[in-house]
Motif scaffolding. Structure first.
Motif, PDB file in Angstrom:
ATOM      1  N   SER A  17       0.833  -1.201   0.000  1.00  0.00           N
ATOM      2  CA  SER A  17       0.000   0.000   0.000  1.00  0.00           C
ATOM      3  C   SER A  17       0.865   1.249   0.000  1.00  0.00           C
ATOM      4  O   SER A  17       1.999   1.241   0.503  1.00  0.00           O
ATOM      5  CB  SER A  17      -0.898   0.028   1.233  1.00  0.00           C
ATOM      6  OG  SER A  17      -1.790  -1.068   1.248  1.00  0.00           O
ATOM      7  N   ARG A  19       0.105   5.791   0.169  1.00  0.00           N
ATOM      8  CA  ARG A  19      -0.850   6.879   0.237  1.00  0.00           C
ATOM      9  C   ARG A  19      -0.222   8.140  -0.359  1.00  0.00           C
ATOM     10  O   ARG A  19       0.813   8.601   0.124  1.00  0.00           O
ATOM     11  CB  ARG A  19      -1.262   7.156   1.679  1.00  0.00           C
ATOM     12  CG  ARG A  19      -2.414   8.139   1.806  1.00  0.00           C
ATOM     13  CD  ARG A  19      -2.613   8.590   3.232  1.00  0.00           C
ATOM     14  NE  ARG A  19      -3.889   9.261   3.437  1.00  0.00           N
ATOM     15  CZ  ARG A  19      -4.094  10.188   4.371  1.00  0.00           C
ATOM     16  NH1 ARG A  19      -3.118  10.534   5.179  1.00  0.00           N
ATOM     17  NH2 ARG A  19      -5.285  10.748   4.507  1.00  0.00           N
ATOM     18  N   ARG A  66      -9.716  -1.062  -4.974  1.00  0.00           N
ATOM     19  CA  ARG A  66      -8.361  -1.096  -4.404  1.00  0.00           C
ATOM     20  C   ARG A  66      -7.877   0.291  -3.972  1.00  0.00           C
ATOM     21  O   ARG A  66      -7.130   0.408  -2.995  1.00  0.00           O
ATOM     22  CB  ARG A  66      -7.369  -1.667  -5.436  1.00  0.00           C
ATOM     23  CG  ARG A  66      -7.671  -3.081  -5.873  1.00  0.00           C
ATOM     24  CD  ARG A  66      -6.545  -3.643  -6.754  1.00  0.00           C
ATOM     25  NE  ARG A  66      -6.384  -2.892  -7.998  1.00  0.00           N
ATOM     26  CZ  ARG A  66      -5.251  -2.288  -8.353  1.00  0.00           C
ATOM     27  NH1 ARG A  66      -4.185  -2.339  -7.580  1.00  0.00           N
ATOM     28  NH2 ARG A  66      -5.175  -1.648  -9.513  1.00  0.00           N
ATOM     29  N   PHE A  67      -8.283   1.312  -4.708  1.00  0.00           N
ATOM     30  CA  PHE A  67      -7.865   2.687  -4.425  1.00  0.00           C
ATOM     31  C   PHE A  67      -9.040   3.468  -3.849  1.00  0.00           C
ATOM     32  O   PHE A  67     -10.201   3.236  -4.216  1.00  0.00           O
ATOM     33  CB  PHE A  67      -7.405   3.389  -5.705  1.00  0.00           C
ATOM     34  CG  PHE A  67      -6.113   2.872  -6.291  1.00  0.00           C
ATOM     35  CD1 PHE A  67      -5.501   1.719  -5.823  1.00  0.00           C
ATOM     36  CD2 PHE A  67      -5.501   3.573  -7.313  1.00  0.00           C
ATOM     37  CE1 PHE A  67      -4.318   1.256  -6.371  1.00  0.00           C
ATOM     38  CE2 PHE A  67      -4.316   3.128  -7.873  1.00  0.00           C
ATOM     39  CZ  PHE A  67      -3.733   1.966  -7.403  1.00  0.00           C
ATOM     40  N   GLN A  81      -5.417   6.719  -1.407  1.00  0.00           N
ATOM     41  CA  GLN A  81      -4.983   5.526  -0.699  1.00  0.00           C
ATOM     42  C   GLN A  81      -4.982   4.369  -1.688  1.00  0.00           C
ATOM     43  O   GLN A  81      -6.027   4.047  -2.275  1.00  0.00           O
ATOM     44  CB  GLN A  81      -5.921   5.215   0.466  1.00  0.00           C
ATOM     45  CG  GLN A  81      -5.569   3.956   1.224  1.00  0.00           C
ATOM     46  CD  GLN A  81      -4.250   4.046   1.946  1.00  0.00           C
ATOM     47  OE1 GLN A  81      -3.936   5.062   2.578  1.00  0.00           O
ATOM     48  NE2 GLN A  81      -3.429   3.002   1.863  1.00  0.00           N
ATOM     49  N   ASN A  83      -4.218   0.437  -2.207  1.00  0.00           N
ATOM     50  CA  ASN A  83      -4.015  -0.867  -1.582  1.00  0.00           C
ATOM     51  C   ASN A  83      -3.919  -1.960  -2.642  1.00  0.00           C
ATOM     52  O   ASN A  83      -4.304  -1.752  -3.791  1.00  0.00           O
ATOM     53  CB  ASN A  83      -5.164  -1.178  -0.621  1.00  0.00           C
ATOM     54  CG  ASN A  83      -5.287  -0.188   0.510  1.00  0.00           C
ATOM     55  OD1 ASN A  83      -4.281   0.375   0.967  1.00  0.00           O
ATOM     56  ND2 ASN A  83      -6.500   0.052   0.966  1.00  0.00           N
ATOM     57  N   SER A  84      -3.427  -3.092  -2.243  1.00  0.00           N
ATOM     58  CA  SER A  84      -3.306  -4.249  -3.149  1.00  0.00           C
ATOM     59  C   SER A  84      -2.649  -3.849  -4.466  1.00  0.00           C
ATOM     60  O   SER A  84      -3.137  -4.177  -5.561  1.00  0.00           O
ATOM     61  CB  SER A  84      -4.691  -4.855  -3.408  1.00  0.00           C
ATOM     62  OG  SER A  84      -5.313  -5.254  -2.202  1.00  0.00           O
ATOM     63  N   LEU A  85      -1.555  -3.150  -4.342  1.00  0.00           N
ATOM     64  CA  LEU A  85      -0.886  -2.626  -5.536  1.00  0.00           C
ATOM     65  C   LEU A  85      -0.343  -3.746  -6.416  1.00  0.00           C
ATOM     66  O   LEU A  85       0.108  -4.785  -5.916  1.00  0.00           O
ATOM     67  CB  LEU A  85       0.232  -1.669  -5.127  1.00  0.00           C
ATOM     68  CG  LEU A  85      -0.261  -0.276  -4.712  1.00  0.00           C
ATOM     69  CD1 LEU A  85       0.789   0.446  -3.882  1.00  0.00           C
ATOM     70  CD2 LEU A  85      -0.640   0.533  -5.943  1.00  0.00           C
TER      71      LEU A  85
END
Length: 115
Positions: A17, A19, A66-67, A81, A83-85
């Motif tokens: 993740s 930000r 995810r974002f 934010q 996540n799960s990139l």
């Protein structure tokens, strides 16, 4: 004149993740829409997510779920934010801020997703 300062990019492993933040400063009367775009190598700059002044959001299909985009109107700041990139999220991310009759872009921040 409005100036944007982005921060939060970097190198992250797949599944991780990050930000991003983008703060607007200068002579600002009113900010309407704020958003994030990205430019991957060999591709066009594409919209990632946008948010209106009252908080309505839109996401690209590739990042939906995810974002998360958010904003703090008191601070003239927009966040992303992530996540799960995935490796395919690797790109330079640009902040975009729109007023009544003006538009400003950030300088871009590099996000690299790699193991």
């Amino acid at each position: 004149q409005v100036h944007l300062v982005e921060s939060g990019g970097g190198l992250v492993q797949p599944g991780g993740s990050l930000r991003l933040s983008c703060a607007a400063s200068g002579v600002i009367f009113r900010i309407n829409d704020m958003g994030w775009y990205r430019h991957a190598p060999g591709k066009q700059r594409l919209v990632v997510a946008t948010i209106t002044r009252v908080g309505s959001t839109n996401y690209a299909d590739s990042v939906e779920g995810r974002f998360t985009i958010s904003r703090d109107n008191a601070k003239n700041t927009v966040y992303l934010q992530m996540n799960s990139l995935k490796p395919e999220d690797t790109a330079v991310y640009y902040c975009n801020v729109v007023g009544r009759n003006w538009e400003v872009w950030g300088q871009g921040t590099l996000v690299t997703v790699s193991s």
